[in-house]
Design a protein around this motif. Structure first.
Motif, mmCIF file in Angstrom:
data_model
loop_
_atom_site.group_PDB
_atom_site.id
_atom_site.type_symbol
_atom_site.label_atom_id
_atom_site.label_comp_id
_atom_site.label_asym_id
_atom_site.label_seq_id
_atom_site.Cartn_x
_atom_site.Cartn_y
_atom_site.Cartn_z
ATOM 1 N N GLN A 189 -5.115 59.928 12.235
ATOM 2 C CA GLN A 189 -4.856 59.534 10.679
ATOM 3 C C GLN A 189 -5.877 58.724 10.146
ATOM 4 O OE1 GLN A 189 -0.898 58.218 9.923
ATOM 5 N NE2 GLN A 189 0.085 59.424 11.483
ATOM 6 N N PRO A 190 -6.170 58.619 8.895
ATOM 7 C CA PRO A 190 -7.200 57.981 8.284
ATOM 8 C C PRO A 190 -7.177 56.470 8.505
ATOM 9 C CG PRO A 190 -6.347 59.638 6.644
ATOM 10 C CD PRO A 190 -5.483 59.567 7.829
ATOM 11 N N GLU A 191 -8.110 55.823 8.692
ATOM 12 C CA GLU A 191 -8.158 54.294 9.119
ATOM 13 C C GLU A 191 -7.524 53.558 8.062
ATOM 14 O OE1 GLU A 191 -9.083 51.094 11.324
ATOM 15 O OE2 GLU A 191 -10.042 53.166 11.707
ATOM 16 N N GLY A 192 -6.530 52.919 8.321
ATOM 17 C CA GLY A 192 -5.556 51.919 7.581
ATOM 18 C C GLY A 192 -4.533 52.667 7.045
ATOM 19 N N THR A 193 -4.210 53.658 7.677
ATOM 20 C CA THR A 193 -2.793 54.349 7.092
ATOM 21 C C THR A 193 -2.278 54.920 8.487
ATOM 22 O OG1 THR A 193 -3.879 56.671 7.274
ATOM 23 C CG2 THR A 193 -3.913 55.177 5.117
ATOM 24 N N ALA A 194 -0.705 55.075 8.284
ATOM 25 C CA ALA A 194 0.124 55.597 9.111
ATOM 26 C C ALA A 194 1.079 56.424 8.410
ATOM 27 C CB ALA A 194 0.919 54.665 9.796
ATOM 28 N N VAL A 195 1.292 57.638 8.688
ATOM 29 C CA VAL A 195 2.301 58.547 8.156
ATOM 30 C C VAL A 195 3.447 58.824 9.069
ATOM 31 C CG1 VAL A 195 2.841 60.847 7.127
ATOM 32 C CG2 VAL A 195 0.534 59.593 6.816
ATOM 33 N N PHE A 196 4.723 58.539 8.611
ATOM 34 C CA PHE A 196 5.892 58.758 9.770
ATOM 35 C C PHE A 196 7.006 59.289 8.872
ATOM 36 C CE2 PHE A 196 6.081 54.549 7.497
ATOM 37 C CZ PHE A 196 7.138 54.412 6.847
ATOM 38 N N CYS A 197 7.854 59.660 9.629
ATOM 39 C CA CYS A 197 9.148 60.222 9.073
ATOM 40 C C CYS A 197 10.530 59.364 8.956
ATOM 41 C CB CYS A 197 9.446 61.865 9.591
ATOM 42 S SG CYS A 197 8.206 62.648 9.197
ATOM 43 N N CYS A 198 11.310 59.464 8.352
ATOM 44 C CA CYS A 198 12.542 58.943 8.397
ATOM 45 C C CYS A 198 13.511 59.634 9.426
ATOM 46 C CB CYS A 198 13.377 59.053 7.042
ATOM 47 S SG CYS A 198 15.241 58.699 7.172
ATOM 48 N N PRO A 199 14.332 58.872 10.111
ATOM 49 C CA PRO A 199 14.952 59.861 11.381
ATOM 50 C C PRO A 199 16.308 60.656 10.772
ATOM 51 C CG PRO A 199 15.347 57.499 11.409
ATOM 52 C CD PRO A 199 14.609 57.535 10.317
ATOM 53 N N ASP A 200 16.615 60.552 9.499
ATOM 54 C CA ASP A 200 17.692 61.107 8.944
ATOM 55 C C ASP A 200 17.415 62.716 8.940
ATOM 56 O OD1 ASP A 200 19.656 62.477 7.651
ATOM 57 O OD2 ASP A 200 19.937 60.847 6.165
ATOM 58 N N ALA A 201 17.874 63.646 9.899
ATOM 59 C CA ALA A 201 17.627 65.072 10.086
ATOM 60 C C ALA A 201 18.192 65.709 8.583
ATOM 61 C CB ALA A 201 18.369 65.727 11.225
ATOM 62 N N ASP A 202 19.019 65.245 8.109
ATOM 63 C CA ASP A 202 19.360 66.184 6.679
ATOM 64 C C ASP A 202 18.201 65.707 5.757
ATOM 65 O OD1 ASP A 202 21.643 67.105 7.619
ATOM 66 O OD2 ASP A 202 22.771 65.416 7.140
ATOM 67 N N THR A 203 17.616 64.575 5.691
ATOM 68 C CA THR A 203 16.522 64.385 4.491
ATOM 69 C C THR A 203 15.175 64.434 4.960
ATOM 70 O OG1 THR A 203 18.299 62.680 3.748
ATOM 71 C CG2 THR A 203 16.140 62.514 3.107
ATOM 72 N N ILE A 204 14.715 64.093 6.096
ATOM 73 C CA ILE A 204 13.331 64.008 6.637
ATOM 74 C C ILE A 204 12.408 63.441 5.454
ATOM 75 C CG2 ILE A 204 11.560 64.899 7.971
ATOM 76 C CD1 ILE A 204 13.738 66.891 8.790
ATOM 77 N N ASN A 205 12.694 62.292 5.090
ATOM 78 C CA ASN A 205 11.596 61.477 4.082
ATOM 79 C C ASN A 205 10.336 61.498 4.933
ATOM 80 O OD1 ASN A 205 12.920 61.637 1.638
ATOM 81 N ND2 ASN A 205 14.071 59.631 2.282
ATOM 82 N N VAL A 206 9.058 61.588 4.341
ATOM 83 C CA VAL A 206 7.672 61.479 4.841
ATOM 84 C C VAL A 206 7.461 60.249 4.040
ATOM 85 C CG1 VAL A 206 5.374 62.373 5.498
ATOM 86 C CG2 VAL A 206 7.645 63.696 5.419
ATOM 87 N N PHE A 207 6.797 59.233 4.807
ATOM 88 C CA PHE A 207 6.431 57.916 4.036
ATOM 89 C C PHE A 207 4.730 57.671 4.601
ATOM 90 C CE2 PHE A 207 10.794 57.177 4.256
ATOM 91 C CZ PHE A 207 11.094 56.436 3.317
ATOM 92 N N LYS A 208 4.122 57.059 3.898
ATOM 93 C CA LYS A 208 2.703 56.593 4.324
ATOM 94 C C LYS A 208 2.678 55.065 4.166
ATOM 95 C CE LYS A 208 -0.872 57.320 1.732
ATOM 96 N NZ LYS A 208 -2.014 57.859 0.962
ATOM 97 N N ALA A 209 2.458 54.498 5.084
ATOM 98 C CA ALA A 209 2.069 53.018 5.246
ATOM 99 C C ALA A 209 0.657 52.861 5.143
ATOM 100 C CB ALA A 209 2.654 52.260 6.355
ATOM 101 N N GLU A 210 -0.020 52.038 4.311
ATOM 102 C CA GLU A 210 -1.179 51.975 4.281
ATOM 103 C C GLU A 210 -1.713 50.552 3.756
ATOM 104 O OE1 GLU A 210 -2.780 53.843 0.702
ATOM 105 O OE2 GLU A 210 -0.763 54.130 -0.110
ATOM 106 N N ILE A 211 -3.050 49.713 4.264
ATOM 107 C CA ILE A 211 -3.397 48.656 4.159
ATOM 108 C C ILE A 211 -3.777 48.609 2.776
ATOM 109 C CG2 ILE A 211 -5.122 46.829 4.828
ATOM 110 C CD1 ILE A 211 -5.095 48.268 7.566
ATOM 111 N N MET A 212 -3.565 47.616 2.057
ATOM 112 C CA MET A 212 -3.717 47.241 0.649
ATOM 113 C C MET A 212 -5.087 46.194 0.533
ATOM 114 S SD MET A 212 -1.780 49.258 -0.742
ATOM 115 C CE MET A 212 -2.435 49.135 -2.369
ATOM 116 N N ILE A 213 -6.271 46.708 -0.001
ATOM 117 C CA ILE A 213 -7.242 45.887 -0.110
ATOM 118 C C ILE A 213 -7.159 44.733 -1.018
ATOM 119 C CG2 ILE A 213 -9.844 45.622 -0.120
ATOM 120 C CD1 ILE A 213 -8.826 47.005 2.326
ATOM 121 N N GLU A 214 -7.144 43.683 -0.855
ATOM 122 C CA GLU A 214 -6.828 42.644 -1.809
ATOM 123 C C GLU A 214 -8.366 42.270 -2.518
ATOM 124 O OE1 GLU A 214 -4.317 39.350 -1.707
ATOM 125 O OE2 GLU A 214 -3.716 40.206 0.405
ATOM 126 N N GLU A 215 -8.465 42.226 -3.724
ATOM 127 C CA GLU A 215 -9.708 42.041 -4.566
ATOM 128 C C GLU A 215 -9.911 40.728 -4.794
ATOM 129 O OE1 GLU A 215 -10.652 44.866 -7.518
ATOM 130 O OE2 GLU A 215 -9.521 46.376 -6.534
#
Length: 88
Positions: free
Chosen positions: A62-88
């Motif tokens: 996965q690209p640096e600073g990101t993680a893609v994962f799924c919800c464990p609900d088999a009826d829904t299976i939402n896919v989420f992305k966690a990412e580091i937010m760069i503060e300016e």
């Protein structure tokens, strides 16, 4: 050293049913201030990925600073992305 901010975004849905918590593709959550708004099942899966990203780790394939994962609900299976937010 400050921990980086993490944003979690719903990026896709693979299941046949809608999310029982009402999440929709495009919904985003600040891990520090809005994690209580995120489905507890998804949060349970997200937490280890957030820890990995916050403390300098990376997810293989996965690209640096990101993680893609799924919800464990088999009826829904939402896919989420966690990412580091760069503060300016």
């Amino acid at each position: 050293m400050r921990r980086p901010k993490i944003k979690i975004t719903l990026i896709d849905r693979k299941g046949e049913r809608g999310c029982h918590r009402g999440h929709n593709i495009g919904d985003s959550f600040d891990f520090d201030t809005e994690r209580g708004d995120l489905c507890p099942m998804a949060m349970h899966v997200a937490f280890p990925y957030v820890d990995i990203l916050r403390y300098g780790g990376s997810i293989p394939g996965q690209p640096e600073g990101t993680a893609v994962f799924c919800c464990p609900d088999a009826d829904t299976i939402n896919v989420f992305k966690a990412e580091i937010m760069i503060e300016e």
